[in-house]
Motif scaffolding. Structure first.
Motif, PDB file in Angstrom:
ATOM      1  N   GLU A   1       0.994  -1.183   0.034  1.00 37.65           N
ATOM      2  CA  GLU A   1       0.152  -0.013   0.140  1.00 37.65           C
ATOM      3  C   GLU A   1       0.958   1.013  -0.144  1.00 37.65           C
ATOM      4  OE1 GLU A   1      -2.975   0.034   3.084  1.00 37.65           O
ATOM      5  OE2 GLU A   1      -4.301  -0.814   2.041  1.00 37.65           O
ATOM      6  N   GLN A   2       1.966   1.386   0.818  1.00 32.87           N
ATOM      7  CA  GLN A   2       2.777   2.334   0.822  1.00 32.87           C
ATOM      8  C   GLN A   2       3.382   2.524  -0.591  1.00 32.87           C
ATOM      9  OE1 GLN A   2       5.254   1.695   4.399  1.00 32.87           O
ATOM     10  NE2 GLN A   2       3.964   2.688   5.879  1.00 32.87           N
ATOM     11  N   GLU A   3       3.749   1.569  -1.193  1.00 30.49           N
ATOM     12  CA  GLU A   3       4.410   1.637  -2.589  1.00 30.49           C
ATOM     13  C   GLU A   3       3.388   2.210  -3.540  1.00 30.49           C
ATOM     14  OE1 GLU A   3       7.512   1.419  -3.642  1.00 30.49           O
ATOM     15  OE2 GLU A   3       8.398   0.307  -1.592  1.00 30.49           O
ATOM     16  N   ALA A   4       2.044   1.704  -3.523  1.00 28.75           N
ATOM     17  CA  ALA A   4       1.140   2.149  -4.441  1.00 28.75           C
ATOM     18  C   ALA A   4       0.852   3.684  -3.966  1.00 28.75           C
ATOM     19  CB  ALA A   4      -0.218   1.306  -4.039  1.00 28.75           C
ATOM     20  N   ASN A   5       0.827   3.958  -2.728  1.00 28.49           N
ATOM     21  CA  ASN A   5       0.590   5.381  -2.341  1.00 28.49           C
ATOM     22  C   ASN A   5       1.571   6.485  -2.842  1.00 28.49           C
ATOM     23  OD1 ASN A   5      -1.923   4.902  -1.172  1.00 28.49           O
ATOM     24  ND2 ASN A   5      -1.065   4.633   0.864  1.00 28.49           N
ATOM     25  N   TYR A   6       2.699   5.764  -2.869  1.00 27.44           N
ATOM     26  CA  TYR A   6       3.985   6.807  -3.023  1.00 27.44           C
ATOM     27  C   TYR A   6       3.867   6.923  -4.612  1.00 27.44           C
ATOM     28  CZ  TYR A   6       8.642   7.843  -4.259  1.00 27.44           C
ATOM     29  OH  TYR A   6      10.061   8.435  -4.796  1.00 27.44           O
ATOM     30  N   LYS A   7       3.676   5.783  -5.372  1.00 29.97           N
ATOM     31  CA  LYS A   7       3.485   5.966  -6.743  1.00 29.97           C
ATOM     32  C   LYS A   7       2.384   6.794  -7.327  1.00 29.97           C
ATOM     33  CE  LYS A   7       3.156   2.974 -11.053  1.00 29.97           C
ATOM     34  NZ  LYS A   7       2.184   3.909 -11.754  1.00 29.97           N
ATOM     35  N   TYR A   8       1.229   6.946  -6.539  1.00 28.94           N
ATOM     36  CA  TYR A   8       0.095   7.477  -6.815  1.00 28.94           C
ATOM     37  C   TYR A   8       0.386   9.261  -6.594  1.00 28.94           C
ATOM     38  CZ  TYR A   8      -4.651   9.785  -6.307  1.00 28.94           C
ATOM     39  OH  TYR A   8      -5.528  10.595  -6.395  1.00 28.94           O
ATOM     40  N   GLU A   9       1.284   9.288  -5.376  1.00 30.98           N
ATOM     41  CA  GLU A   9       1.503  10.688  -5.246  1.00 30.98           C
ATOM     42  C   GLU A   9       2.401  11.196  -6.189  1.00 30.98           C
ATOM     43  OE1 GLU A   9       0.103  12.715  -3.404  1.00 30.98           O
ATOM     44  OE2 GLU A   9      -1.192  11.195  -2.461  1.00 30.98           O
ATOM     45  N   LYS A  10       3.377  10.146  -6.749  1.00 29.14           N
ATOM     46  CA  LYS A  10       4.274  10.705  -7.589  1.00 29.14           C
ATOM     47  C   LYS A  10       3.756  10.962  -9.104  1.00 29.14           C
ATOM     48  CE  LYS A  10       8.734   8.847  -9.800  1.00 29.14           C
ATOM     49  NZ  LYS A  10       9.722   7.646  -9.687  1.00 29.14           N
ATOM     50  N   ASP A  11       2.949  10.101  -9.416  1.00 25.84           N
ATOM     51  CA  ASP A  11       2.136  10.241 -10.772  1.00 25.84           C
ATOM     52  C   ASP A  11       1.391  11.531 -10.722  1.00 25.84           C
ATOM     53  OD1 ASP A  11       3.224   7.947 -11.661  1.00 25.84           O
ATOM     54  OD2 ASP A  11       1.328   6.594 -11.233  1.00 25.84           O
ATOM     55  N   LYS A  12       0.982  11.971  -9.426  1.00 26.62           N
ATOM     56  CA  LYS A  12      -0.287  12.962  -9.441  1.00 26.62           C
ATOM     57  C   LYS A  12       0.948  14.351  -9.595  1.00 26.62           C
ATOM     58  CE  LYS A  12      -2.117  14.101  -5.284  1.00 26.62           C
ATOM     59  NZ  LYS A  12      -3.120  13.737  -4.246  1.00 26.62           N
ATOM     60  N   LEU A  13       2.107  14.145  -8.764  1.00 25.02           N
ATOM     61  CA  LEU A  13       2.920  15.187  -8.809  1.00 25.02           C
ATOM     62  C   LEU A  13       3.397  15.375 -10.459  1.00 25.02           C
ATOM     63  CD1 LEU A  13       4.711  17.569  -7.225  1.00 25.02           C
ATOM     64  CD2 LEU A  13       6.524  15.556  -7.015  1.00 25.02           C
ATOM     65  N   VAL A  14       3.728  14.406 -10.966  1.00 23.54           N
ATOM     66  CA  VAL A  14       4.113  14.484 -12.608  1.00 23.54           C
ATOM     67  C   VAL A  14       3.003  15.308 -13.332  1.00 23.54           C
ATOM     68  CG1 VAL A  14       4.677  13.218 -14.487  1.00 23.54           C
ATOM     69  CG2 VAL A  14       5.790  12.727 -12.359  1.00 23.54           C
ATOM     70  N   ARG A  15       1.740  14.886 -13.160  1.00 24.98           N
ATOM     71  CA  ARG A  15       0.968  15.405 -13.864  1.00 24.98           C
ATOM     72  C   ARG A  15       0.752  16.736 -13.519  1.00 24.98           C
ATOM     73  NH1 ARG A  15      -1.960  10.800 -12.217  1.00 24.98           N
ATOM     74  NH2 ARG A  15      -3.185  11.920 -10.741  1.00 24.98           N
ATOM     75  N   TYR A  16       0.892  17.340 -12.405  1.00 21.02           N
ATOM     76  CA  TYR A  16       0.731  18.799 -11.716  1.00 21.02           C
ATOM     77  C   TYR A  16       2.151  19.425 -12.411  1.00 21.02           C
ATOM     78  CZ  TYR A  16      -2.756  17.556  -8.528  1.00 21.02           C
ATOM     79  OH  TYR A  16      -3.949  17.311  -7.698  1.00 21.02           O
ATOM     80  N   SER A  17       3.203  18.678 -12.591  1.00 23.35           N
ATOM     81  CA  SER A  17       4.410  19.463 -13.143  1.00 23.35           C
ATOM     82  C   SER A  17       4.111  19.921 -14.653  1.00 23.35           C
ATOM     83  CB  SER A  17       5.593  18.399 -13.125  1.00 23.35           C
ATOM     84  OG  SER A  17       5.800  18.254 -11.650  1.00 23.35           O
ATOM     85  N   TYR A  18       3.567  18.846 -15.251  1.00 22.50           N
ATOM     86  CA  TYR A  18       3.143  19.321 -16.746  1.00 22.50           C
ATOM     87  C   TYR A  18       2.253  20.246 -16.972  1.00 22.50           C
ATOM     88  CZ  TYR A  18       5.492  14.901 -18.669  1.00 22.50           C
ATOM     89  OH  TYR A  18       6.395  13.961 -18.995  1.00 22.50           O
ATOM     90  N   ILE A  19       1.491  20.426 -16.192  1.00 23.55           N
ATOM     91  CA  ILE A  19       0.340  21.689 -16.334  1.00 23.55           C
ATOM     92  C   ILE A  19       1.019  22.989 -15.919  1.00 23.55           C
ATOM     93  CG2 ILE A  19      -1.464  22.542 -15.209  1.00 23.55           C
ATOM     94  CD1 ILE A  19      -2.551  19.826 -14.767  1.00 23.55           C
ATOM     95  N   ALA A  20       1.877  22.848 -14.888  1.00 19.45           N
ATOM     96  CA  ALA A  20       2.974  23.902 -14.468  1.00 19.45           C
ATOM     97  C   ALA A  20       3.539  24.507 -15.502  1.00 19.45           C
ATOM     98  CB  ALA A  20       3.635  23.294 -13.073  1.00 19.45           C
ATOM     99  N   LEU A  21       4.150  23.605 -16.501  1.00 16.85           N
ATOM    100  CA  LEU A  21       4.900  24.157 -17.616  1.00 16.85           C
ATOM    101  C   LEU A  21       4.322  25.318 -18.253  1.00 16.85           C
ATOM    102  CD1 LEU A  21       6.556  20.767 -18.823  1.00 16.85           C
ATOM    103  CD2 LEU A  21       7.573  22.551 -17.600  1.00 16.85           C
ATOM    104  N   ALA A  22       2.940  25.375 -18.207  1.00 17.88           N
ATOM    105  CA  ALA A  22       2.104  26.463 -19.096  1.00 17.88           C
ATOM    106  C   ALA A  22       1.849  27.655 -18.221  1.00 17.88           C
ATOM    107  CB  ALA A  22       0.919  25.804 -19.774  1.00 17.88           C
ATOM    108  N   PHE A  23       2.168  27.737 -17.252  1.00 18.44           N
ATOM    109  CA  PHE A  23       1.930  28.690 -16.273  1.00 18.44           C
ATOM    110  C   PHE A  23       3.202  29.003 -15.342  1.00 18.44           C
ATOM    111  CE2 PHE A  23      -2.559  28.716 -17.305  1.00 18.44           C
ATOM    112  CZ  PHE A  23      -2.628  27.460 -17.494  1.00 18.44           C
ATOM    113  N   LEU A  24       3.690  30.442 -15.649  1.00 16.79           N
ATOM    114  CA  LEU A  24       4.895  30.909 -14.731  1.00 16.79           C
ATOM    115  C   LEU A  24       4.748  30.666 -13.509  1.00 16.79           C
ATOM    116  CD1 LEU A  24       7.775  31.899 -15.118  1.00 16.79           C
ATOM    117  CD2 LEU A  24       6.589  34.223 -15.003  1.00 16.79           C
TER     118      LEU A  24
END
Length: 527
Positions: free
Chosen positions: A329-352
């Motif tokens: 569960e901790q590995e899955a949660n870590y991956k979930y949070e990591k994937d979520k952060l990656v998605r947010y990072s892509y969105i952040a590229l469009a906004f300074l």
């Protein structure tokens, strides 16, 4: 028939009734009446005929048309195995239910966490209990019903009280019960199940304090409250009967104690609850020994020894399974949070502004990790001392097994020498092996470890092993370059996965992350 909150709160024991409320509100809302009735029947039988509940629930599971339905049914099966005392299967089903934790409603999330907390308590994993109870408070923050929230908070406090009871902190248990009665007076007025639990806990606490008169009064009150409800709960009834038998034994009313125990034995046998049967057979053996009835003493003592072995094996299996599931569960949660952060990072590229915010978040995360590492290292630096000295500062708890003082001190001295060696890194180390090495019996050794370290043997050895490899990582830099499999083998674990699971359960982070953080700290000091 329409079931309101108050209707469900008056159906039976506290945990069962609220559980029935939550799953009945969410399950099979679009299904036919027959399946709804089957669900209600299965829920009502969970504490009286768990085998029938499991049979019905498996039938419903095949027909479940949504993931939320499957979650709730798996949780019902887990509850039933918990009633049977089969914690291994209960662990498996509750973590199966937990796989879709994020998609279910808040009430069902709370029930999953409650069962995890209860099983953790029964397996003596008290840190996990605290963690799950904290998660429940967070999970129900969005619930609109104040009445349901109040009931859940009462259950949280009651679970904390049960932890105090199991740790033999009887005075703290009674104090907490008094606070519950004042704080949740309105809840108790509408919930006979909670009242029964309070009376039983009071009885057990006074019994632990050797106040047998007050204990008997509360056992009889709990039994009277139970009979007045006319709802079968084998676990509750058996615990009350077993408690009364101990009081009769203390008064040397051995025949009365035996009659009471035989009633309890008949009920526990119906659900084949090994932990309960173990306790009852032990008490019967003790009573027959007091009567000098050697044949019956031998009969029940032999049964007790067989059940004790089965119970220990089941508990070890359940603990290992739970650690593995927690790691996954901790590995899955870590991956979930990591994937979520990656998605947010892509969105952040469009906004300074979001890019700046992302860098700030990453900095904060790294800072928090460093802070966490320092806390872990600080904790681990004192763990070995606390491990050995913990028994000096604590009050002497009431003994579950009478151990001569000289024997107890001898075992403690041997444990201290054992901790100063590296023999615990032997993969074949077990309770029986260490007991043989110390030339003591396993029950004495297990009791001493439980009493003075507040851990079972498995957890005690695992902590020594993790402390050992942490010291290697901190003081011998070459260990930072070794593979996890080597570290696992070096510290006495049989596999990479079991090492990673236990390491994470003790330190709070995965070994790879821990090693990475220590490496960064070392490089920072060199720079």
């Amino acid at each position: 028939m329409r079931f309101t909150i108050k209707t469900f709160l008056k159906l039976g024991t506290a945990y069962q009734t609220i559980f029935m409320l939550f799953i009945s509100a969410t399950l099979f809302s679009q299904e036919n009446a027959e399946e709804k009735l089957l669900l209600l029947k299965a829920s009502e039988l969970a504490v009286s005929d768990p085998d029938e509940t499991i049979k019905i629930a498996n039938h419903l599971l095949k027909k479940a048309k949504s993931e939320e339905n499957s979650v709730a049914i798996n949780l019902l099966i887990a509850r039933s195995y918990d009633t049977k005392g089969d914690y291994f299967k209960s662990v498996n089903y509750v973590f199966e239910a937990s796989k879709n934790f994020r998609i279910v409603n808040d009430s069902l999330k709370a029930e999953i966490l409650f069962l995890k907390a209860e099983i953790s308590r029964k397996l003596h994993l008290y840190n996990q209990v605290d963690s799950y109870l904290s998660d429940i408070s967070f999970a129900i923050s969005g619930l609109g019903s104040r009445e349901i929230k109040k009931n859940i908070h009462a259950r949280i406090d009651l679970e904390k009280t049960l932890v105090d009871l199991e740790r033999t902190h009887y005075k703290e248990t009674l104090k907490r019960l008094g606070d519950i009665e004042v704080k949740y007076n309105a809840v108790l007025a509408d919930n006979y199940g909670l009242i029964q639990n309070l009376s039983l806990i009071k009885a057990l606490s006074f019994n632990g304090l050797n106040d047998y008169k007050t204990s008997e009064k509360n056992f009889e009150k709990a039994l009277s409250e139970y009979h007045s409800q006319k709802k079968t709960n084998i676990i509750l009834e058996t615990e009350i009967l077993n408690g009364l038998s101990k009081i009769y034994y203390e008064r040397k009313e051995y025949l009365k104690s035996i009659d009471t125990l035989l009633m309890a034995l008949d009920k526990a046998t119906k659900i084949n609850n090994i932990p309960l049967l173990e306790k009852i057979n032990y008490q019967l053996a003790v009573n027959y020994l007091a009567l000098s009835d050697k044949p019956r003493y031998q009969q029940y003592n032999d049964k007790f020894l067989l059940l004790n072995t089965a119970s220990i094996e089941m508990e070890i299996e359940a603990v290992n399974s739970m650690y593995n599931f927690i790691g996954e569960e901790q590995e899955a949660n870590y991956k979930y949070e990591k994937d979520k952060l990656v998605r947010y990072s892509y969105i952040a590229l469009a906004f300074l502004m979001l890019i700046i915010f992302s860098f700030t978040v990453l900095y904060s995360i790294n800072k928090a990790k460093r802070k966490r590492l320092k806390e872990i290292i600080g904790y681990l630096e004192v763990t070995n001392n606390l491990l050995v000295k913990s028994y000096v500062d604590k009050k002497e708890p009431n003994k579950k097994i009478a151990i001569p003082t000289e024997t107890e001190q001898s075992i403690l001295a041997k444990l201290k020498r054992f901790e100063g060696s590296t023999k615990y890194t032997n993969k074949d180390m077990s309770l029986a092996t260490l007991a043989a090495h110390f030339d003591v019996n396993t029950k004495y050794l297990s009791e001493i470890i439980n009493k003075h370290y507040q851990d079972n043997f498995n957890t005690y050895i695992n902590r020594l092993r993790i402390n050992y490899i942490i010291e290697k990582l901190k003081n011998e830099p070459e260990y930072l370059n070794y593979k996890i499999s080597y570290l696992a083998d070096e510290s006495g674990f049989s596999s990479h996965s079991s090492f990673a699971t236990v390491f994470k359960s003790i330190t709070g982070i995965a070994p790879t992350i821990f090693i990475d953080l220590i490496g960064k700290e070392v490089n920072k000091k060199k720079a």
